[in-house]
Design an enzyme around this catalytic site. Structure first.
Site, short mmCIF file in Angstrom:
data_model
loop_
_atom_site.label_atom_id
_atom_site.label_comp_id
_atom_site.label_asym_id
_atom_site.label_seq_id
_atom_site.Cartn_x
_atom_site.Cartn_y
_atom_site.Cartn_z
N GLU C 279 6.72 13.47 -7.97
CA GLU C 279 6.38 12.33 -8.82
C GLU C 279 6.80 12.57 -10.27
O GLU C 279 7.26 11.67 -10.95
CB GLU C 279 4.87 12.04 -8.72
CG GLU C 279 4.47 10.77 -9.44
CD GLU C 279 3.16 10.17 -8.94
OE1 GLU C 279 2.69 10.59 -7.86
OE2 GLU C 279 2.64 9.29 -9.62
N GLU C 282 10.49 12.09 -10.56
CA GLU C 282 10.78 10.66 -10.56
C GLU C 282 10.47 10.08 -11.93
O GLU C 282 11.25 9.31 -12.49
CB GLU C 282 9.91 9.97 -9.48
CG GLU C 282 10.17 8.48 -9.33
CD GLU C 282 9.19 7.83 -8.34
OE1 GLU C 282 8.28 8.52 -7.85
OE2 GLU C 282 9.36 6.62 -8.08
N CYS C 299 -0.92 7.38 -5.11
CA CYS C 299 -1.60 8.19 -4.09
C CYS C 299 -2.87 7.54 -3.58
O CYS C 299 -3.46 8.02 -2.62
CB CYS C 299 -1.83 9.61 -4.58
SG CYS C 299 -2.29 9.72 -6.27
N SER C 319 5.26 4.63 -7.98
CA SER C 319 6.03 5.82 -7.62
C SER C 319 6.34 5.73 -6.14
O SER C 319 5.52 5.29 -5.35
CB SER C 319 5.19 7.06 -7.91
OG SER C 319 5.65 8.12 -7.11
N LYS C 358 -7.96 5.83 3.25
CA LYS C 358 -7.02 6.76 3.87
C LYS C 358 -6.91 6.51 5.37
O LYS C 358 -5.91 6.81 5.99
CB LYS C 358 -7.46 8.21 3.61
CG LYS C 358 -7.32 8.62 2.15
CD LYS C 358 -5.88 8.94 1.79
CE LYS C 358 -5.72 9.11 0.29
NZ LYS C 358 -4.32 9.18 -0.11
N GLU C 361 -4.43 3.87 5.50
CA GLU C 361 -3.11 4.39 5.15
C GLU C 361 -2.47 5.11 6.34
O GLU C 361 -1.30 4.91 6.66
CB GLU C 361 -3.22 5.37 3.97
CG GLU C 361 -1.88 5.91 3.51
CD GLU C 361 -2.02 6.91 2.37
OE1 GLU C 361 -1.30 6.78 1.37
OE2 GLU C 361 -2.86 7.84 2.46
N GLU C 366 4.64 2.41 8.23
CA GLU C 366 5.64 3.24 7.53
C GLU C 366 5.48 4.71 7.88
O GLU C 366 6.40 5.49 7.73
CB GLU C 366 5.48 3.11 6.01
CG GLU C 366 5.77 1.76 5.42
CD GLU C 366 4.52 0.88 5.35
OE1 GLU C 366 3.61 1.06 6.18
OE2 GLU C 366 4.47 0.01 4.46
N CYS C 503 -11.48 9.85 -6.65
CA CYS C 503 -11.87 10.11 -5.26
C CYS C 503 -13.21 10.80 -5.11
O CYS C 503 -13.84 10.70 -4.06
CB CYS C 503 -10.80 10.94 -4.57
SG CYS C 503 -9.19 10.14 -4.59
S1 SF4 Z 1 -11.29 7.67 -2.49
FE1 SF4 Z 1 -11.04 5.75 -3.62
S2 SF4 Z 1 -9.75 6.35 -5.32
FE2 SF4 Z 1 -9.55 7.95 -3.82
S3 SF4 Z 1 -7.79 7.38 -2.62
FE3 SF4 Z 1 -9.60 6.56 -1.60
S4 SF4 Z 1 -9.77 4.48 -2.33
FE4 SF4 Z 1 -8.42 5.54 -3.74
#
Ligand code: SF4
Ligand SMILES: Cc1cc2nc3c(=O)[nH]c(=O)nc-3n(C[C@H](O)[C@H](O)[C@H](O)COP(=O)(O)O)c2cc1C
Ligand code: SF4
Ligand code: SF4
Ligand code: SF4
Ligand code: FES
Ligand code: FES
Lengths: 630, 168, 667
Positions: C279, C282, C299, C319, C358, C361, C366, C503
């Site tokens: 990153e 970049e 992220c 990014s 997550k 994600e 992808e 987080c």
């Molecule tokens: S804990 Fe919250 S801030 Fe951290 S990656 Fe997950 S959603 Fe985003």
């Protein structure tokens, strides 16, 4: 005298000249009630009849020089006997007029000055025939102050309102008084909010006046959601300009430049007339920029509700204007400090605002001549129930129930509408948030404070009179069902509490309750009353608590004897077959979904009360009317 | 083309209300006047246009009892169950209508979408209780018989219009 | 007013800026129960649990009553106790009755309160009308039968996150909290941040559990189960076992994972180090070229979805780096297969994350190759805690063990990723050395640290001025984006974390209500950084080795393939198109975007022209025409979609051309 006043006087004088030129005025009531009864057709019939009569009369107001004119008015309160027609200048008052009667009226009354006897009101008790409104006890015993013009002027004609002295106070408020003086005057008059709480209007205005902010709002609360109240509707439909004038004065008092009238969605006619009134007021220069040559402006908008009783609550109403769900929010902050869009805002009831010009006109002392010391003035009520005359009435504060029921309302009636002598049981006052009053309260002078001491409230002003055949538990249930249905659902005590109260009342009415049910109901009602967020929840338990207090015996009969003293609670009625009448046709047994009926063909049948579900299907099924309550 | 005409009307409505989120309720009222109910995709569109979340528009549309997300019958019968009408037996009227229209439990519209029945609190015609409104027309001092007649009249009128339309 | 005294249960408490009685009462160390009050949200006043008695005023809600000098407050009168009980009983009488099997059991505030108030029997009839739970979302389960309608989730989603995916619907006893039109949560604009679940006092909104799938993989002998542990987990999981917040327990976590049966235990901080290199490079490239500045971090998957939905015009500012979780997944699947000599599909990558987004994600298309996902399962901190409980491990007493190499080695830079400001600081630690070409001893950039939701820092590195913004909370992100768009501000680098505080405050973390907890976790991570040997990602020897032996150059071809990604715009809610005219069965779909921006750019005329064309050509039967609400390509409108082709900047001619190309130009 300034320009504006001169202008107003001219409009007024022009109108008077024109209307004086007319030999007769025919007023056809066009309140919602009379419209339902077909008054528009009557109006049209008059217009046509006059035109056809060759009386050389012109109907349109503007060309009124030569003859007679026909106007529509707002509700005159006595819808029950409508459509109502008044002939001026004689003041002859016809009731129940049908389009077919119009020809006769034109012929006899207008042309020849005679009276059509059969259309006059006959007092049921004394059989006295009343020629004019003033002779009718229903009107004679009232004190029509805000309603005075409702039913005499054409609500769709601003000129007539002006001719009756309208808008002079608005002009005076801008040109001759300071905001502070207005607040003081209103405060001195003792005017209290008619929307339920009875909060002193002058005090509310003064709080908003003291707030320093370049933007402030005035809101007129015309949501009137109480089931069975329609006073505000009467005023908005019958005299919309008085509300607008009140708002103009209020705007000046707190230096607001924008206002809203929030009207209940179910009042399309009120909306229409208010819209017209506002347009006319703009046209004449009573609304808009640089009012009366001052550098103040006042713009007025209408907002139609979308069907939620709770939007009558001021914070919910504000949320609704802001385009949100009408859920109340905690106070403080109070709207006078932080209201619409966070700006200082005063919210007043329709009736409160329409009193304002009158208060300015007669002055604080004049205003205090009527009513009681702490509740000066008059109050309108929507009178319904088991009484001979129902409708929209206005009484001075301090009047007693006895005066209302036996004076204005013409006494008690049975369920079928027949006059009865000793029928009175109770009055539910203040709608779903009010309480009940009994025989003991018949001579209590009614005002904001006296009612609170007996667990009721003026509330919205609904007044339901109930006869001896009324089951008070069912009455409590009816109102509970209403509030439960209308709860916004925000706060726990109201949302869940009203639901459980309703279910406890159902237990009582349907015979499942024990004495513990009553204790639990009372505890719950107390918690909901003290703990709810807004007035809806806080007052929802009132009907339950006050009926429990005044008619405890009736509750106990339902609970411990499983009996409804008035026989109204179906589930508690024991159904029996009258052996004399029963022909043994077996129809009932065949239809009973519970299989509770037994008997041989041709012999009297029998109902087993334990299995009976009280669905009453058998009662309807029996061709010989042999099944009845014990 | 009817769809696009209505849809263009939605634009007009939104523009007339200055694309302002504060005007959400008047906008929904106008949309409902156009479509007779609030179609989901139009609500989503209104939300996008006003820059507010669709969930909050849905929240408003379901809060107020005059908004409906389901199409309603051509004739909306609203029986008053305000205090005065209740005392004079409005629920009996309601029952009579349900029976007359042969509605099953939980249904409020007839299968041909000619009628929808609901209750409403006080129409301001208490002096003439029991009362009801059919679309915009208020009827007072009703009896089950009178109600039944009113429904018959409507059915007849509709049948007539129908055959007219076919004849033409 | 400050300094004036209020009497709370006969104790004198001075007013010090408290806005309401509730804060004052809590300061007096009285734990007044509440469901609907949170200092970070607006005052709602719905739960009525905070009612107290004030002399002269009667019962008032403490949350919405401002304190006044000399007030005499009682918090435990008979009347109040009775009311609280009734409130809790009322809630229980409208509540699902499967407490013991609820995710939230033991951390549920309703349960706790019932116990605290000594409620042994509910006197009211249970009147719950059972509704189905919504399990559609990969991140959140919504069970309306457990909702107490406190509105906390609604307010956090709209006020803090500016998303508004859920709201109240209906009225009175029918009220529910629900996505628009009652749709499933995965069909609407929810970004999966889980903040609603974090704040929900009951089990009505909970992170979706994948514990069962993970156990299954562990029990399957043919699978090699590999764990990666995110930085924020180590300073929070201890809370579930009685350790104070902020206690670092990386060693215990590794021990627990081994005991549970994971085959390899790695650290997401390692790929965080990797992210820093990619990153930063970049960033250096882009700043030097003045290309797509500001650069946004990428992220946080909730933030990424937020941009995809609301600000597609900024997508290319993100990014292109994958998040550390996904870098790990890609590398693990690519490298471990040969290293551990197992089939690629037999490697199961399980992430332990503080996060619910997550989970989403990991399921993005992808991030899979040949139908195998890079990351198979995502567990939240809470879920790991539950597995540890189930396995009967005494977490506190576990002897610390170490992570496996090479992906278990990290520098402090990779650890502070869990804090808001961490990514920026890690990047600065790299960029400052890279640009100056010198090694620095000092490594802390405290100017990007802090608690504010929007922080700005100006730094000068190698004679160049950089402006950074560190943002947490999506509502704040929206503000920043609006300001960038209107030209009010200029930044070079913008770090965004969806969760307030980063987080460490993620929705997968152990349930907490005291704001102090977040502060302690943050502190814990900075301390971990200090305790580690290395603090800069570029110093991580295993990273260097990784590039040397496997990846090649930073930002090179291989790195791009495995460590970078691209984004595309995304509709906020699905299935809301309006049919304008429909053809027969196998017709071609034409959708015209009627989003605000496209409309202003003329989609109305376009639609009319298209309809006209279709009409003239007699194609009515062969096409379905729809008005669609936003392809989120607003900068290039008007946009239409014909078949599967999206045409931006569409004109009538282009549209007709495209229709012809679909083979629809018969007479
Ligand atoms: S804990 Fe919250 S801030 Fe951290 S990656 Fe997950 S959603 Fe985003
Ligand atoms: C549930 C509820 C419904 C109300 N409905 C009305 C209403 O329909 N009209 C009204 O004027 N006030 C209504 N009020 C009272 C208003 O909140 C407010 O007190 C009033 O409009 C103030 O005006 P006033 O001071 O002139 O009475 C209602 C209050 C509650 C709690
Ligand atoms: S008391 Fe009832 S109506 Fe008022 S806020 Fe609470 S739930 Fe809503
Ligand atoms: S997960 Fe985040 S975006 Fe989704 S509903 Fe909850 S708070 Fe809103
Ligand atoms: S889902 Fe949870 S946070 Fe949201 S209203 Fe219900 S109980 Fe409150
Ligand atoms: S109660 Fe029915 S019209 Fe008022
Ligand atoms: S915290 Fe005050 S009402 Fe919920």
């Amino acid at each position: 005298m300034n320009l504006m006043l001169t202008g107003l006087n001219k409009i007024g004088n022009d109108f008077i000249v024109r209307s004086n030129a007319a030999a007769h005025r025919i007023l056809v009531c066009a309140g919602t009630g009379c419209l339902v009864n077909g008054s528009l057709k009557v109006y049209e019939a008059f217009v046509k009849a006059i035109r056809d009569s060759g009386l050389n009369a012109i109907v349109e107001l503007k060309k009124e020089e030569e003859g007679i004119f026909v106007s529509r008015t707002g509700c005159q309160g006595f819808c029950q006997i409508g459509p109502l027609v008044t002939i001026l200048p004689e003041g002859i008052f016809y009731t129940g007029v049908k389009p077919l009667d119009v020809g006769e009226i034109v012929e006899k009354t207008i042309r020849n000055g005679d009276v059509v006897e059969r259309l006059l009101y006959v007092e049921p008790d004394s059989q006295a025939v009343c020629r004019t409104k003033e002779e009718i006890p229903f009107y004679r015993r009232q004190h029509r102050f805000v309603l005075a013009n409702c039913g005499t002027i054409d609500p769709e004609d601003i000129n007539e309102y002006i001719a009756a002295g309208g808008y002079k106070e608005a002009v005076r408020a801008y040109l001759e008084m300071t905001p502070e003086e207005i607040c003081e005057l209103i405060f001195a008059s003792g005017l209290r909010g008619r929307g339920g709480g009875g909060f002193p209007a002058g005090r509310k205005w003064d709080i908003a006046r003291r707030e320093v902010n370049e933007k402030k709002y005035v809101i007129c609360n015309g949501d009137e959601g109480d089931p069975g109240a329609f006073m505000d509707m009467g005023i908005m439909e019958g005299n919309p300009h008085s509300v607008i004038e009140g708002m103009i004065v209020a705007a000046r008092a707190i230096e607001a430049d924008e206002g809203y009238i929030y009207v209940r969605a179910e009042y399309p006619l009120a909306v229409k007339r208010l819209r017209k009134a506002i347009d006319d007021a703009y046209r004449v220069g009573l609304l808009g920029k640089n009012l009366f040559g001052s550098n103040h402006s006042f713009n007025l908008n209408i907002m139609e509700g979308a069907g939620a009783f709770v939007c009558g609550e001021e914070t919910a109403l504000i949320a609704s204007i802001e385009g949100k769900r009408g859920m109340p929010s905690p106070k403080p902050p109070f709207p006078s400090v932080s209201g619409l869009w966070g700006k200082p805002t005063i919210i007043n009831n329709v009736e409160t605002l329409s009193q304002v010009p009158l208060v300015l006109k007669v002055g604080p002392d004049g205003y205090r001549k009527v009513g009681t010391k702490d509740s000066p003035g008059t109050k309108t009520f929507a009178l319904t129930g088991h009484v001979a005359n129902s409708g929209l009435i206005e009484m001075p504060f301090g009047a007693t129930l006895r005066e209302i029921i036996y004076g204005v309302a013409g006494g008690m009636t049975s369920d079928t509408g027949k006059a009865v002598n000793d029928g009175f049981k109770a009055v539910q006052i203040g709608g779903p948030s009010g309480g009940c009053l009994t025989r003991d309260h018949l001579d209590l002078p009614i005002d904001f404070d006296s009612l609170k001491t007996v667990g009721a409230m003026v509330g919205s002003g609904g007044l339901v009179v109930m006869n001896k055949n009324t089951c008070m538990v069912s009455v409590a249930r009816f109102f509970m069902q209403f509030t439960q249905h209308e709860s916004c659902g925000k706060c726990v005590l109201c949302r869940e509490g009203t639901k459980q109260m309703l279910s406890l009342l159902d237990d009582i009415i349907e015979g499942r309750a024990t004495m513990e049910t009553l204790d639990l109901l009372k505890d719950l009602a107390g918690a909901v009353q003290k703990g709810s967020l807004c007035g809806l929840g806080k007052t929802a338990p009132n009907p339950v608590l006050s009926t429990m207090k005044h008619f405890r015996d009736e509750y106990i009969a339902h609970v411990s004897d499983k009996r409804c003293p008035t026989g109204k609670c179906k589930a508690l009625v024991k159904l029996i077959v009258d052996e004399e009448l029963c022909k043994g046709c077996t129809l009932c047994a065949a239809k009973c979904p519970a299989g509770a009926i037994s008997g041989e063909k041709g012999k009297p049948h029998r109902i087993d009360d334990k299995t009976c579900r009280k669905c009453y299907i058998c009662v309807e099924a029996c061709k010989f009317k042999a099944i009845k309550g014990e | 083309m009817e769809t696009i005409r209505k849809f263009e009307r939605v634009f007009e409505i939104i523009d007339q209300n200055q694309r302002s989120a504060a005007r959400l309720i008047p906008i929904l009222q106008a949309v409902q006047a156009e479509y007779r109910y609030l179609p989901e995709e139009i609500l989503a569109f209104v939300a996008t246009s006003l820059g507010i979340s669709p969930a909050s528009v849905f929240g408003v549309a379901t809060f107020y009892s005059l908004f409906t997300l389901k199409p309603k019958g051509k004739y909306l019968i609203r029986v008053c169950n305000g205090t005065a009408c209740h005392v004079k037996g409005s629920m009996g009227l309601y029952g009579a209508i349900v029976k007359k229209l042969e509605l099953k439990d939980g249904e409020d519209s007839t299968s041909d979408m000619l009628f929808t029945v609901e209750t409403v609190n006080c129409l301001g015609a208490c002096g003439l209780s029991p009362a009801m409104v059919v679309n915009d027309e208020v009827y007072g001092q009703l009896t089950p018989q009178r109600v039944s007649d009113i429904i018959d009249e409507i059915v007849l009128r509709e049948a007539h219009n129908e055959s007219d339309a076919h004849g033409a | 007013m400050n300094g004036a005294l209020v009497f709370i249960d006969n104790k004198e408490i001075p007013i010090e800026n408290e806005q309401n009685l509730l804060e004052l009462i809590r300061k007096a160390r009285i734990d007044l129960p509440t469901f609907c009050y949170h200092s970070e949200l607006s005052i709602y006043g719905a739960c009525r649990l905070c009612m107290v008695h004030v002399e002269g005023m009667g019962l008032v809600p403490a949350c919405s009553t401002p304190p006044a000098p000399e007030m005499k407050v009682s918090t435990n009168t008979g009347e109040i106790r009775k009311m609280r009980k009734i409130i809790v009983e009322l809630l229980l009488a409208n509540h699902s009755q499967n407490c013991p099997t609820c995710q939230k059991s033991t951390t549920c505030q309703l349960q706790a309160l019932a116990k605290r108030l000594g409620i042994t029997k509910v006197r009211f009839k249970n009147q719950l009308k059972e509704m189905p739970a919504d399990e559609s979302s990969p991140s959140i389960v919504r069970d309306p039968n457990k909702c107490v309608l406190c509105g906390d989730c609604v307010r956090i989603c709209s006020e803090v996150q500016s998303v508004g995916a859920i709201d109240f619907a209906y009225r009175g006893a029918q009220t529910v909290v629900i996505p628009s039109f009652g749709k499933a949560l995965d069909q609407v604009e929810c970004v999966n941040c889980g903040q609603c679940a974090r704040i929900c006092p009951t089990g009505a909104l909970t992170p979706k559990s994948e514990v069962d799938e993970v156990w299954k993989a562990i029990h399957d002998p043919s699978k090699v189960v590999v764990a990666q542990v995110a930085p924020a987990v180590r300073v929070a999981i201890g809370e579930m076992f009685g350790l104070p917040p902020g206690t670092t327990t990386a060693g215990q976590i590794a021990a627990a994972l081994k005991a549970i049966g994971f085959d390899k235990i790695y650290d997401t901080s390692f790929t965080a180090d990797l992210t820093v290199l990619e990153e930063s490079n970049e960033f250096i490239k882009r700043v030097t070229a003045g290309d797509r500045i500001p650069q946004f971090t990428s992220c946080c998957p909730a933030w990424v979805k937020f941009v995809e939905q609301y600000y597609p015009e900024f997508l290319n500012h993100l990014s292109s780096c994958r998040s550390p979780q996904q870098m790990f997944g890609a590398l693990a699947k690519e490298m471990l297969a040969s290293e551990l000599k197992v089939n690629r599909e037999d490697i199961v990558v399980v992430s332990i994350m503080p996060c619910t987004a997550k989970k989403f994600e990991a399921k993005r298309p992808e991030f899979e190759s040949d139908g195998v996902r890079d990351v198979d399962q995502v567990l939240t901190t809470q879920e790991l805690g539950r597995m540890i409980e189930e396995a009967g491990l005494h977490f506190k007493e576990l002897g610390p063990e170490s992570f496996h190499m090479p992906f278990g080695f990290k520098t402090g830079a990779g650890v502070i990723f869990g804090n808001s400001g961490g990514v920026s600081e890690a990047v600065l630690r790299y960029v400052s050395e890279k640009l100056t070409g010198q090694k620095h001893d000092a490594y802390e950039f405290t100017s990007v640290r802090g608690e504010e939701g929007i922080r700005e820092a100006k730094l000068s590195v190698a004679g160049k001025e950089f402006t950074l913004a560190v943002v947490s909370g999506l509502g704040n992100a929206r503000k920043v984006l609006e300001n960038i768009q209107s030209g009010k501000v200029h930044y070079d680098l913008v770090e965004v974390m969806a969760c307030p505080g980063g987080c460490i405050g993620g929705a997968g973390q152990p349930v907490f209500s005291d704001p102090l907890v977040k502060r302690q976790r943050t502190k814990g991570l900075y301390e971990s950084d200090r305790m580690l040997e290395l603090h800069k990602s570029q110093d991580n020897p295993y990273i260097t080795e990784l590039y040397d032996t496997f990846l090649g150059d930073v930002g090179g071809h291989k790195a791009h393939e495995l460590l970078h990604t691209s984004y595309s715009s995304r509709k906020r809610i699905l299935d809301e198109d309006l049919d304008i005219s429909s053809g027969a069965e196998k017709s071609i779909d034409i959708s015209v975007c009627f989003g605000t921006s496209c409309f202003l750019k003329g989609s109305q005329k376009l639609l009319r022209d298209i309809l006209e064309h279709i009409n003239v050509k007699g194609l009515d039967d062969r096409v379905n025409v729809r008005a669609s609400f936003c392809f989120e390509k607003c900068d290039k409108g008007p946009t239409i979609k014909i078949g599967s082709r999206i045409i931006e900047g569409c004109t009538t001619e282009k549209a007709i051309e495209a229709i012809k190309r679909e083979g629809l130009n018969l007479p």
